[in-house]
Design an enzyme around this catalytic site. Structure first.
Site, PDB file in Angstrom:
ATOM      1  CD  GLN A  17      -2.948  -1.141   2.269  1.00 36.80           C
ATOM      2  OE1 GLN A  17      -2.730  -1.761   3.288  1.00 36.80           O
ATOM      3  NE2 GLN A  17      -4.045  -0.426   2.110  1.00 36.80           N
ATOM      4  CG  HIS A 118      -1.060  -6.074   5.239  1.00 38.43           C
ATOM      5  ND1 HIS A 118      -1.208  -5.441   6.456  1.00 38.43           N
ATOM      6  CD2 HIS A 118      -2.158  -5.728   4.521  1.00 38.43           C
ATOM      7  CE1 HIS A 118      -2.335  -4.749   6.467  1.00 38.43           C
ATOM      8  NE2 HIS A 118      -2.929  -4.901   5.297  1.00 38.43           N
ATOM      9  CG  ASN A 162      -3.631  -7.363   8.038  1.00 30.59           C
ATOM     10  OD1 ASN A 162      -3.778  -6.852   9.141  1.00 30.59           O
ATOM     11  ND2 ASN A 162      -4.346  -7.010   6.983  1.00 30.59           N
ATOM     12  CD  GLU A 163      -7.988  -6.795   7.898  1.00 32.73           C
ATOM     13  OE1 GLU A 163      -8.302  -6.852   6.698  1.00 32.73           O
ATOM     14  OE2 GLU A 163      -8.200  -5.807   8.602  1.00 32.73           O
ATOM     15  CD  GLU A 375      -5.113  -2.665   9.504  1.00 33.79           C
ATOM     16  OE1 GLU A 375      -6.190  -2.401   8.936  1.00 33.79           O
ATOM     17  OE2 GLU A 375      -4.260  -3.431   9.011  1.00 33.79           O
ATOM     18  CD1 TRP A 422      -6.005   2.183   7.271  1.00 31.95           C
ATOM     19  CD2 TRP A 422      -4.279   0.833   7.787  1.00 31.95           C
ATOM     20  NE1 TRP A 422      -5.439   1.767   6.094  1.00 31.95           N
ATOM     21  CE2 TRP A 422      -4.379   0.938   6.389  1.00 31.95           C
ATOM     22  CE3 TRP A 422      -3.267   0.037   8.348  1.00 31.95           C
ATOM     23  CZ2 TRP A 422      -3.505   0.266   5.533  1.00 31.95           C
ATOM     24  CZ3 TRP A 422      -2.399  -0.621   7.491  1.00 31.95           C
ATOM     25  CH2 TRP A 422      -2.539  -0.500   6.095  1.00 31.95           C
ATOM     26  CD  GLU A 429      -8.511   0.773   1.741  1.00 30.71           C
ATOM     27  OE1 GLU A 429      -7.440   0.899   2.350  1.00 30.71           O
ATOM     28  OE2 GLU A 429      -9.350  -0.090   2.032  1.00 30.71           O
TER      29      GLU A 429
HETATM   30  C1  PNW Z   1      -8.025  -3.581   6.208  1.00 30.39           C
HETATM   31  N1  PNW Z   1     -13.743  -5.501   3.792  1.00 30.39           N
HETATM   32  O1  PNW Z   1      -8.605  -4.041   5.033  1.00 30.39           O
HETATM   33  C2  PNW Z   1      -6.555  -3.766   5.907  1.00 30.39           C
HETATM   34  O2  PNW Z   1      -5.807  -4.460   6.844  1.00 30.39           O
HETATM   35  C3  PNW Z   1      -5.860  -2.567   5.395  1.00 30.39           C
HETATM   36  O3  PNW Z   1      -4.816  -2.954   4.560  1.00 30.39           O
HETATM   37  C4  PNW Z   1      -6.874  -1.654   4.721  1.00 30.39           C
HETATM   38  O4  PNW Z   1      -6.257  -0.584   4.075  1.00 30.39           O
HETATM   39  C5  PNW Z   1      -7.833  -1.201   5.796  1.00 30.39           C
HETATM   40  O5  PNW Z   1      -8.451  -2.299   6.432  1.00 30.39           O
HETATM   41  C6  PNW Z   1      -8.920  -0.264   5.298  1.00 30.39           C
HETATM   42  O6  PNW Z   1      -9.757  -0.936   4.379  1.00 30.39           O
HETATM   43  C7  PNW Z   1      -9.909  -4.370   4.802  1.00 30.39           C
HETATM   44  O7  PNW Z   1     -14.140  -5.288   2.621  1.00 30.39           O
HETATM   45  C8  PNW Z   1     -10.360  -4.259   3.486  1.00 30.39           C
HETATM   46  O8  PNW Z   1     -14.493  -6.059   4.647  1.00 30.39           O
HETATM   47  C9  PNW Z   1     -11.614  -4.642   3.157  1.00 30.39           C
HETATM   48  C10 PNW Z   1     -12.465  -5.145   4.143  1.00 30.39           C
HETATM   49  C11 PNW Z   1     -12.024  -5.277   5.451  1.00 30.39           C
HETATM   50  C12 PNW Z   1     -10.748  -4.877   5.775  1.00 30.39           C
END
Ligand code: PNW
Length: 475
Positions: A17, A118, A162-163, A375, A422, A429
Protein backbone atom coordinates in the site's frame (compact mmCIF):
# COMPACT_ATOMS: atom_id res chain seq x y z
CA UNK A 1 -9.15 10.67 29.97
CA UNK A 2 -5.78 9.06 30.54
CA UNK A 3 -4.31 5.70 29.47
CA UNK A 4 -1.77 3.60 31.40
CA UNK A 5 1.80 4.81 30.98
CA UNK A 6 2.85 1.57 29.24
CA UNK A 7 -0.04 1.62 26.76
CA UNK A 8 1.45 1.27 23.25
CA UNK A 9 0.46 3.99 20.76
CA UNK A 10 1.26 3.34 17.16
CA UNK A 11 0.54 3.84 13.49
CA UNK A 12 0.16 1.11 10.85
CA UNK A 13 0.84 0.62 7.15
CA UNK A 14 1.35 -2.30 4.73
CA UNK A 15 4.09 -2.85 2.17
CA UNK A 16 2.08 -2.99 -1.04
CA UNK A 17 0.00 0.00 0.00
CA UNK A 18 2.89 2.42 0.57
CA UNK A 19 6.21 1.19 -0.84
CA UNK A 20 5.97 1.63 -4.61
CA UNK A 21 9.29 0.70 -6.28
CA UNK A 22 7.67 -2.57 -7.31
CA UNK A 23 10.59 -3.57 -9.55
CA UNK A 24 13.47 -2.34 -7.44
CA UNK A 25 16.31 -4.53 -6.21
CA UNK A 26 15.01 -7.82 -7.50
CA UNK A 27 11.49 -7.69 -6.05
CA UNK A 28 9.33 -10.42 -7.57
CA UNK A 29 5.76 -10.06 -8.81
CA UNK A 30 2.96 -10.39 -6.27
CA UNK A 31 -0.69 -11.29 -6.80
CA UNK A 32 -1.58 -7.63 -6.22
CA UNK A 33 0.70 -6.53 -9.09
CA UNK A 34 -1.10 -8.99 -11.34
CA UNK A 35 -4.58 -8.12 -10.05
CA UNK A 36 -4.05 -4.37 -10.36
CA UNK A 37 -2.78 -4.81 -13.93
CA UNK A 38 -6.01 -6.64 -14.84
CA UNK A 39 -8.55 -4.14 -16.25
CA UNK A 40 -11.63 -3.63 -14.11
CA UNK A 41 -10.25 -5.00 -10.87
CA UNK A 42 -9.02 -1.83 -9.16
CA UNK A 43 -10.89 1.47 -9.29
CA UNK A 44 -9.34 3.91 -11.75
CA UNK A 45 -6.85 1.29 -12.94
CA UNK A 46 -4.59 2.23 -10.03
CA UNK A 47 -1.56 0.03 -9.31
CA UNK A 48 1.18 -0.32 -6.70
CA UNK A 49 2.99 2.55 -8.41
CA UNK A 50 3.78 5.10 -7.17
CA UNK A 51 2.03 4.54 -3.84
CA UNK A 52 3.82 6.71 -1.27
CA UNK A 53 7.24 5.69 -2.60
CA UNK A 54 8.08 4.73 0.95
CA UNK A 55 10.77 2.37 -0.37
CA UNK A 56 12.85 5.48 -1.17
CA UNK A 57 11.38 7.83 1.45
CA UNK A 58 11.33 5.58 4.51
CA UNK A 59 13.76 7.81 6.43
CA UNK A 60 11.48 10.82 5.98
CA UNK A 61 8.50 8.73 7.14
CA UNK A 62 10.33 7.50 10.24
CA UNK A 63 11.27 11.12 10.99
CA UNK A 64 7.57 12.05 10.75
CA UNK A 65 6.63 9.28 13.20
CA UNK A 66 9.25 10.56 15.56
CA UNK A 67 8.24 14.19 15.25
CA UNK A 68 4.64 13.22 16.03
CA UNK A 69 5.76 11.29 19.13
CA UNK A 70 4.43 7.92 17.93
CA UNK A 71 6.46 5.18 19.64
CA UNK A 72 5.33 2.06 17.73
CA UNK A 73 5.19 1.39 14.00
CA UNK A 74 3.34 -1.54 12.46
CA UNK A 75 4.40 -2.21 8.85
CA UNK A 76 4.58 -5.29 6.67
CA UNK A 77 7.39 -7.10 4.91
CA UNK A 78 6.86 -7.70 1.19
CA UNK A 79 7.36 -11.44 0.70
CA UNK A 80 8.32 -10.91 -2.99
CA UNK A 81 11.13 -8.59 -1.97
CA UNK A 82 12.54 -11.24 0.35
CA UNK A 83 11.81 -14.30 -1.81
CA UNK A 84 11.06 -13.07 -5.34
CA UNK A 85 9.68 -16.47 -6.38
CA UNK A 86 8.27 -17.42 -2.99
CA UNK A 87 10.95 -20.05 -2.37
CA UNK A 88 14.69 -20.29 -2.01
CA UNK A 89 17.25 -18.22 -0.16
CA UNK A 90 16.56 -14.65 0.85
CA UNK A 91 17.17 -11.85 -1.67
CA UNK A 92 19.90 -9.79 0.03
CA UNK A 93 18.78 -6.45 -1.45
CA UNK A 94 15.21 -6.97 -0.29
CA UNK A 95 16.29 -7.97 3.21
CA UNK A 96 18.63 -4.97 3.30
CA UNK A 97 15.69 -2.61 2.91
CA UNK A 98 13.91 -3.94 6.00
CA UNK A 99 17.22 -4.01 7.83
CA UNK A 100 17.67 -0.28 7.15
CA UNK A 101 14.06 0.45 8.08
CA UNK A 102 14.34 -1.39 11.41
CA UNK A 103 17.62 0.36 12.22
CA UNK A 104 16.12 3.73 11.35
CA UNK A 105 13.14 3.03 13.64
CA UNK A 106 15.28 1.91 16.55
CA UNK A 107 17.56 4.91 16.18
CA UNK A 108 14.43 7.07 16.45
CA UNK A 109 13.29 5.21 19.56
CA UNK A 110 10.36 3.57 17.74
CA UNK A 111 9.41 -0.08 18.30
CA UNK A 112 9.11 -2.05 15.02
CA UNK A 113 6.06 -4.30 14.62
CA UNK A 114 6.49 -6.16 11.32
CA UNK A 115 3.64 -8.17 9.82
CA UNK A 116 4.87 -11.04 7.67
CA UNK A 117 1.87 -11.29 5.36
CA UNK A 118 -0.25 -8.33 4.38
CA UNK A 119 -1.65 -9.84 1.16
CA UNK A 120 1.22 -9.65 -1.36
CA UNK A 121 1.66 -13.35 -2.16
CA UNK A 122 4.47 -14.06 -4.63
CA UNK A 123 2.74 -14.76 -7.96
CA UNK A 124 4.58 -18.08 -8.55
CA UNK A 125 3.00 -19.44 -5.34
CA UNK A 126 -0.45 -18.45 -6.58
CA UNK A 127 0.34 -20.13 -9.90
CA UNK A 128 1.11 -23.28 -7.90
CA UNK A 129 -2.31 -23.13 -6.20
CA UNK A 130 -2.16 -20.18 -3.80
CA UNK A 131 -3.51 -20.38 -0.25
CA UNK A 132 -5.97 -23.19 -1.10
CA UNK A 133 -2.84 -25.35 -1.59
CA UNK A 134 -1.24 -26.72 1.57
CA UNK A 135 2.26 -26.13 0.24
CA UNK A 136 1.77 -22.35 0.55
CA UNK A 137 1.61 -22.69 4.35
CA UNK A 138 4.94 -24.55 4.35
CA UNK A 139 6.53 -21.94 2.07
CA UNK A 140 5.24 -19.19 4.37
CA UNK A 141 7.00 -20.74 7.37
CA UNK A 142 10.29 -20.82 5.43
CA UNK A 143 9.88 -17.17 4.53
CA UNK A 144 9.13 -16.33 8.18
CA UNK A 145 12.32 -18.09 9.24
CA UNK A 146 14.38 -16.10 6.72
CA UNK A 147 12.89 -12.81 7.90
CA UNK A 148 13.40 -13.68 11.56
CA UNK A 149 16.97 -14.82 10.98
CA UNK A 150 17.79 -11.42 9.49
CA UNK A 151 15.75 -9.11 11.75
CA UNK A 152 15.18 -11.14 14.91
CA UNK A 153 18.16 -9.65 16.75
CA UNK A 154 16.29 -6.32 16.77
CA UNK A 155 12.60 -7.12 16.25
CA UNK A 156 10.81 -8.31 19.38
CA UNK A 157 7.22 -8.43 18.13
CA UNK A 158 5.96 -10.29 15.06
CA UNK A 159 2.52 -10.38 13.47
CA UNK A 160 2.14 -13.39 11.21
CA UNK A 161 -0.89 -12.81 9.01
CA UNK A 162 -3.09 -9.77 8.55
CA UNK A 163 -6.81 -10.49 8.34
CA UNK A 164 -7.03 -14.07 7.10
CA UNK A 165 -10.77 -13.54 6.57
CA UNK A 166 -10.11 -10.90 3.91
CA UNK A 167 -7.38 -13.00 2.29
CA UNK A 168 -9.51 -16.15 2.08
CA UNK A 169 -13.02 -14.82 1.45
CA UNK A 170 -12.37 -11.66 -0.61
CA UNK A 171 -9.47 -13.30 -2.46
CA UNK A 172 -10.92 -16.75 -3.15
CA UNK A 173 -14.74 -16.64 -2.63
CA UNK A 174 -16.06 -13.27 -3.86
CA UNK A 175 -12.97 -12.39 -5.90
CA UNK A 176 -13.04 -8.73 -4.87
CA UNK A 177 -9.36 -8.92 -3.93
CA UNK A 178 -6.34 -10.62 -5.47
CA UNK A 179 -6.10 -13.24 -6.82
CA UNK A 180 -9.75 -12.68 -7.76
CA UNK A 181 -10.88 -16.30 -7.69
CA UNK A 182 -14.58 -17.03 -7.20
CA UNK A 183 -14.48 -20.46 -5.61
CA UNK A 184 -16.29 -20.64 -2.26
CA UNK A 185 -14.86 -24.07 -1.40
CA UNK A 186 -11.32 -22.82 -2.08
CA UNK A 187 -11.88 -20.02 0.46
CA UNK A 188 -12.28 -22.64 3.19
CA UNK A 189 -9.12 -24.49 2.19
CA UNK A 190 -7.38 -21.11 2.10
CA UNK A 191 -8.68 -20.36 5.60
CA UNK A 192 -7.14 -23.54 6.97
CA UNK A 193 -3.82 -23.06 5.22
CA UNK A 194 -3.58 -19.45 6.40
CA UNK A 195 -4.13 -20.66 9.97
CA UNK A 196 -1.62 -23.47 9.47
CA UNK A 197 0.84 -20.99 7.97
CA UNK A 198 0.40 -18.81 11.05
CA UNK A 199 1.08 -21.75 13.37
CA UNK A 200 4.12 -22.98 11.43
CA UNK A 201 5.57 -19.47 11.18
CA UNK A 202 5.06 -18.88 14.91
CA UNK A 203 6.88 -22.14 15.63
CA UNK A 204 9.72 -21.19 13.26
CA UNK A 205 10.16 -17.81 14.92
CA UNK A 206 10.00 -19.24 18.42
CA UNK A 207 12.20 -22.17 17.43
CA UNK A 208 14.95 -19.78 16.45
CA UNK A 209 14.60 -18.88 20.04
CA UNK A 210 15.51 -16.13 22.36
CA UNK A 211 18.04 -13.74 20.94
CA UNK A 212 21.22 -13.78 22.95
CA UNK A 213 23.63 -12.15 20.53
CA UNK A 214 21.59 -9.32 19.10
CA UNK A 215 21.47 -5.74 20.15
CA UNK A 216 18.12 -6.38 21.86
CA UNK A 217 18.11 -9.71 23.65
CA UNK A 218 14.74 -11.23 24.49
CA UNK A 219 12.14 -13.78 23.49
CA UNK A 220 10.13 -12.91 20.41
CA UNK A 221 6.42 -12.24 20.86
CA UNK A 222 4.24 -13.67 18.09
CA UNK A 223 0.63 -12.82 17.33
CA UNK A 224 -1.90 -12.81 14.52
CA UNK A 225 -4.12 -9.97 13.33
CA UNK A 226 -7.85 -10.62 12.78
CA UNK A 227 -10.49 -8.21 11.54
CA UNK A 228 -12.99 -9.72 13.93
CA UNK A 229 -16.30 -7.90 13.71
CA UNK A 230 -19.30 -7.58 16.01
CA UNK A 231 -22.20 -9.25 14.19
CA UNK A 232 -25.58 -7.99 15.38
CA UNK A 233 -29.05 -9.37 14.68
CA UNK A 234 -31.12 -6.77 12.81
CA UNK A 235 -34.11 -7.46 15.05
CA UNK A 236 -34.85 -9.91 17.83
CA UNK A 237 -36.40 -12.71 15.76
CA UNK A 238 -35.16 -16.27 15.82
CA UNK A 239 -34.30 -15.93 12.12
CA UNK A 240 -32.14 -12.86 12.77
CA UNK A 241 -30.42 -14.36 15.80
CA UNK A 242 -29.62 -17.52 13.86
CA UNK A 243 -28.29 -15.47 10.94
CA UNK A 244 -26.01 -13.59 13.36
CA UNK A 245 -24.76 -16.90 14.79
CA UNK A 246 -23.96 -18.20 11.30
CA UNK A 247 -22.21 -15.04 10.12
CA UNK A 248 -20.26 -14.82 13.38
CA UNK A 249 -19.20 -18.39 12.64
CA UNK A 250 -17.62 -17.79 9.22
CA UNK A 251 -16.47 -14.28 10.01
CA UNK A 252 -14.99 -14.69 13.52
CA UNK A 253 -15.18 -18.11 15.19
CA UNK A 254 -13.74 -20.02 12.21
CA UNK A 255 -10.45 -18.25 13.09
CA UNK A 256 -10.74 -17.78 16.85
CA UNK A 257 -11.78 -21.32 17.77
CA UNK A 258 -8.83 -23.08 16.10
CA UNK A 259 -6.46 -20.52 17.66
CA UNK A 260 -7.88 -20.80 21.17
CA UNK A 261 -9.58 -24.20 21.31
CA UNK A 262 -7.73 -26.20 18.64
CA UNK A 263 -10.90 -26.99 16.67
CA UNK A 264 -13.26 -25.63 14.06
CA UNK A 265 -16.69 -24.96 15.60
CA UNK A 266 -19.18 -27.81 15.11
CA UNK A 267 -22.01 -25.48 14.06
CA UNK A 268 -19.78 -23.83 11.42
CA UNK A 269 -18.75 -27.20 10.01
CA UNK A 270 -22.40 -28.25 9.89
CA UNK A 271 -23.46 -24.99 8.22
CA UNK A 272 -20.70 -25.45 5.61
CA UNK A 273 -21.19 -29.19 5.05
CA UNK A 274 -22.51 -28.63 1.52
CA UNK A 275 -19.47 -26.54 0.60
CA UNK A 276 -16.60 -28.49 2.12
CA UNK A 277 -15.85 -31.65 4.08
CA UNK A 278 -12.81 -30.01 5.69
CA UNK A 279 -10.66 -32.88 4.37
CA UNK A 280 -7.77 -30.42 4.20
CA UNK A 281 -7.37 -30.69 7.99
CA UNK A 282 -4.60 -33.20 8.78
CA UNK A 283 -3.56 -34.75 12.08
CA UNK A 284 -1.57 -32.34 14.14
CA UNK A 285 -2.58 -29.20 12.22
CA UNK A 286 -4.87 -27.91 14.94
CA UNK A 287 -2.22 -28.44 17.60
CA UNK A 288 0.16 -26.34 15.50
CA UNK A 289 -2.46 -23.62 15.05
CA UNK A 290 -3.44 -23.55 18.74
CA UNK A 291 0.02 -22.85 20.17
CA UNK A 292 -0.64 -20.02 22.64
CA UNK A 293 -0.54 -16.53 21.14
CA UNK A 294 1.58 -13.87 22.82
CA UNK A 295 -1.01 -11.32 21.71
CA UNK A 296 -4.03 -10.97 19.48
CA UNK A 297 -4.22 -8.03 17.08
CA UNK A 298 -7.67 -6.70 16.19
CA UNK A 299 -8.49 -4.44 13.24
CA UNK A 300 -11.79 -2.64 13.74
CA UNK A 301 -13.68 -0.33 11.39
CA UNK A 302 -17.43 -1.07 11.64
CA UNK A 303 -19.96 -3.49 13.10
CA UNK A 304 -22.43 -5.38 10.90
CA UNK A 305 -26.15 -6.13 11.27
CA UNK A 306 -27.67 -9.16 9.57
CA UNK A 307 -31.09 -10.63 9.02
CA UNK A 308 -32.35 -14.14 8.39
CA UNK A 309 -35.54 -12.78 6.86
CA UNK A 310 -34.12 -10.68 4.04
CA UNK A 311 -37.35 -10.95 2.05
CA UNK A 312 -39.23 -9.08 4.76
CA UNK A 313 -36.79 -6.17 4.96
CA UNK A 314 -37.06 -3.06 2.79
CA UNK A 315 -34.50 -3.74 0.00
CA UNK A 316 -33.27 -0.16 0.37
CA UNK A 317 -31.92 -1.10 3.79
CA UNK A 318 -29.89 -4.07 2.52
CA UNK A 319 -26.43 -4.22 0.94
CA UNK A 320 -27.01 -5.11 -2.71
CA UNK A 321 -26.00 -8.69 -3.48
CA UNK A 322 -22.99 -8.54 -5.84
CA UNK A 323 -22.94 -10.37 -9.15
CA UNK A 324 -20.52 -13.06 -7.98
CA UNK A 325 -20.40 -15.46 -5.04
CA UNK A 326 -20.94 -14.00 -1.57
CA UNK A 327 -18.06 -13.21 0.79
CA UNK A 328 -20.10 -14.90 3.51
CA UNK A 329 -19.79 -18.49 2.35
CA UNK A 330 -22.63 -20.63 3.64
CA UNK A 331 -24.69 -17.53 4.51
CA UNK A 332 -25.91 -16.75 0.98
CA UNK A 333 -29.51 -16.30 2.16
CA UNK A 334 -28.55 -13.92 4.96
CA UNK A 335 -29.24 -10.24 4.39
CA UNK A 336 -26.55 -7.75 5.42
CA UNK A 337 -27.92 -4.37 6.41
CA UNK A 338 -26.40 -1.27 4.85
CA UNK A 339 -24.37 0.55 7.45
CA UNK A 340 -26.41 3.15 9.29
CA UNK A 341 -25.52 6.85 9.38
CA UNK A 342 -23.10 8.36 10.04
CA UNK A 343 -20.72 6.88 7.50
CA UNK A 344 -17.22 7.68 6.29
CA UNK A 345 -16.55 8.80 2.71
CA UNK A 346 -16.03 5.11 1.91
CA UNK A 347 -19.60 4.52 3.16
CA UNK A 348 -18.46 2.52 6.19
CA UNK A 349 -20.75 2.88 9.21
CA UNK A 350 -19.26 4.70 12.20
CA UNK A 351 -20.13 3.07 15.51
CA UNK A 352 -17.45 3.13 18.17
CA UNK A 353 -19.61 1.10 20.57
CA UNK A 354 -18.80 -1.89 18.34
CA UNK A 355 -15.14 -1.65 19.31
CA UNK A 356 -15.90 -1.77 23.05
CA UNK A 357 -18.31 -4.66 22.44
CA UNK A 358 -15.75 -6.58 20.38
CA UNK A 359 -12.87 -6.17 22.86
CA UNK A 360 -15.08 -7.25 25.76
CA UNK A 361 -16.43 -10.23 23.83
CA UNK A 362 -12.87 -11.39 23.10
CA UNK A 363 -11.88 -10.90 26.74
CA UNK A 364 -14.77 -13.15 27.83
CA UNK A 365 -14.95 -15.80 25.08
CA UNK A 366 -11.21 -16.04 24.33
CA UNK A 367 -9.53 -14.95 27.56
CA UNK A 368 -5.91 -14.85 28.56
CA UNK A 369 -4.23 -12.98 25.68
CA UNK A 370 -3.15 -9.35 25.59
CA UNK A 371 -5.18 -7.50 22.96
CA UNK A 372 -3.94 -4.76 20.65
CA UNK A 373 -6.08 -2.68 18.34
CA UNK A 374 -3.70 -3.10 15.40
CA UNK A 375 -5.79 -0.97 12.99
CA UNK A 376 -8.56 1.57 13.34
CA UNK A 377 -9.25 4.61 11.20
CA UNK A 378 -11.43 6.24 8.58
CA UNK A 379 -11.27 7.28 4.94
CA UNK A 380 -12.12 10.86 4.12
CA UNK A 381 -11.10 12.30 0.77
CA UNK A 382 -9.31 15.30 2.24
CA UNK A 383 -7.39 17.87 0.26
CA UNK A 384 -4.65 20.30 1.13
CA UNK A 385 -6.30 23.66 1.87
CA UNK A 386 -5.11 27.07 0.68
CA UNK A 387 -3.39 27.59 4.03
CA UNK A 388 -1.24 24.52 3.29
CA UNK A 389 -2.90 22.42 6.03
CA UNK A 390 -5.26 19.45 5.81
CA UNK A 391 -8.31 20.09 7.98
CA UNK A 392 -9.94 16.73 8.69
CA UNK A 393 -12.17 17.22 11.73
CA UNK A 394 -14.27 14.16 10.90
CA UNK A 395 -11.23 11.86 11.06
CA UNK A 396 -10.11 13.39 14.36
CA UNK A 397 -13.62 12.87 15.71
CA UNK A 398 -13.68 9.25 14.48
CA UNK A 399 -10.35 8.56 16.19
CA UNK A 400 -11.45 10.36 19.36
CA UNK A 401 -14.60 8.22 19.60
CA UNK A 402 -12.71 4.97 19.01
CA UNK A 403 -9.90 5.79 21.42
CA UNK A 404 -12.56 6.48 24.05
CA UNK A 405 -14.27 3.19 23.17
CA UNK A 406 -10.93 1.44 23.67
CA UNK A 407 -10.59 3.11 27.06
CA UNK A 408 -14.09 1.97 27.98
CA UNK A 409 -13.13 -1.64 27.23
CA UNK A 410 -9.97 -1.27 29.28
CA UNK A 411 -11.88 0.17 32.22
CA UNK A 412 -14.37 -2.69 31.98
CA UNK A 413 -11.55 -5.21 32.29
CA UNK A 414 -10.44 -6.13 28.75
CA UNK A 415 -6.64 -6.63 28.54
CA UNK A 416 -6.06 -3.99 25.86
CA UNK A 417 -2.40 -3.03 25.66
CA UNK A 418 -2.17 -0.74 22.66
CA UNK A 419 -3.81 1.04 19.74
CA UNK A 420 -2.50 1.63 16.20
CA UNK A 421 -4.13 4.12 13.87
CA UNK A 422 -4.73 3.09 10.26
CA UNK A 423 -2.92 4.61 8.61
CA UNK A 424 0.29 6.62 8.96
CA UNK A 425 0.07 7.67 5.29
CA UNK A 426 -2.56 7.94 2.59
CA UNK A 427 -2.03 4.83 0.49
CA UNK A 428 -3.23 2.30 -2.09
CA UNK A 429 -6.58 1.21 -0.64
CA UNK A 430 -6.76 -2.18 -2.44
CA UNK A 431 -9.73 -2.45 -4.81
CA UNK A 432 -10.44 1.27 -4.25
CA UNK A 433 -6.97 2.33 -5.40
CA UNK A 434 -5.88 5.83 -4.39
CA UNK A 435 -9.46 7.15 -4.19
CA UNK A 436 -9.72 6.51 -0.45
CA UNK A 437 -7.45 8.27 2.02
CA UNK A 438 -6.97 6.76 5.47
CA UNK A 439 -3.77 8.61 6.41
CA UNK A 440 -3.13 10.92 9.33
CA UNK A 441 -0.52 12.24 6.89
CA UNK A 442 -1.67 13.41 3.45
CA UNK A 443 0.33 12.23 0.42
CA UNK A 444 0.36 14.17 -2.86
CA UNK A 445 0.90 11.33 -5.33
CA UNK A 446 2.33 13.69 -7.97
CA UNK A 447 5.01 15.30 -5.82
CA UNK A 448 5.18 12.75 -2.96
CA UNK A 449 4.89 15.67 -0.59
CA UNK A 450 3.72 14.68 2.91
CA UNK A 451 1.45 16.99 4.93
CA UNK A 452 0.53 16.13 8.50
CA UNK A 453 -3.26 16.41 8.76
CA UNK A 454 -4.93 18.09 11.73
CA UNK A 455 -5.91 14.58 12.92
CA UNK A 456 -2.23 13.63 12.84
CA UNK A 457 -1.32 16.48 15.18
CA UNK A 458 -4.17 15.51 17.48
CA UNK A 459 -3.07 11.85 17.44
CA UNK A 460 0.55 12.80 18.05
CA UNK A 461 -0.44 14.67 21.20
CA UNK A 462 -2.35 11.61 22.38
CA UNK A 463 0.54 9.26 21.58
CA UNK A 464 3.07 11.51 23.28
CA UNK A 465 1.05 12.07 26.47
CA UNK A 466 -1.36 9.14 26.86
CA UNK A 467 -4.12 11.68 27.56
CA UNK A 468 -6.93 12.27 25.05
CA UNK A 469 -6.49 15.85 23.77
CA UNK A 470 -9.45 18.13 23.12
CA UNK A 471 -10.71 18.22 19.53
CA UNK A 472 -10.27 21.45 17.63
CA UNK A 473 -13.19 23.72 18.35
CA UNK A 474 -14.06 21.94 21.57
CA UNK A 475 -11.53 23.42 23.98
C1 PNW B 1 -8.02 -3.58 6.21
N1 PNW B 1 -13.74 -5.50 3.79
O1 PNW B 1 -8.60 -4.04 5.03
C2 PNW B 1 -6.55 -3.77 5.91
O2 PNW B 1 -5.81 -4.46 6.84
C3 PNW B 1 -5.86 -2.57 5.39
O3 PNW B 1 -4.82 -2.95 4.56
C4 PNW B 1 -6.87 -1.65 4.72
O4 PNW B 1 -6.26 -0.58 4.07
C5 PNW B 1 -7.83 -1.20 5.80
O5 PNW B 1 -8.45 -2.30 6.43
C6 PNW B 1 -8.92 -0.26 5.30
O6 PNW B 1 -9.76 -0.94 4.38
C7 PNW B 1 -9.91 -4.37 4.80
O7 PNW B 1 -14.14 -5.29 2.62
C8 PNW B 1 -10.36 -4.26 3.49
O8 PNW B 1 -14.49 -6.06 4.65
C9 PNW B 1 -11.61 -4.64 3.16
C10 PNW B 1 -12.47 -5.14 4.14
C11 PNW B 1 -12.02 -5.28 5.45
C12 PNW B 1 -10.75 -4.88 5.77
Amino acid sequence: MRFPADFAWGAATAAFQIEGATRADGRGVSIWDTFAATPGRVLGGDTGEPAANHYRRYAEDVALLRSLGIGNYRFSLAWPRIQPDGTGPGNPAGLDFYDRLVDELLAAGIEPWPTLYHWDLPQPLEDAGGWPARDTALRFAEYAAIAHRRLGDRVRTWCTINEPWVVAFLGYASGEHAPGRREPASALAATHHLMLGHGLAAAAIRGQGATTTGTRPGTPAVGIVLNAQPIRPHEGSVADLDAARRVDGVRNRIFLDPLYHGRYPDDVRADLADVSDFAFVRDGDLTTIAAPLDFLGINYYSPASVTGAAGKVDPELLEPAGDGPSRLVGCEDVGVLRGAEPRTDQDWEIDATGLTELLLRLAVDYPGTPLYVTENGASYRDEVADDGAVHDPRRASYLDQHVRATHAALTAGAPVKGYFVWSLLDNFEWAYGYSERFGIIHVDYDTQRRTVKDSGRWYGRLAATGAVPPLAGSD
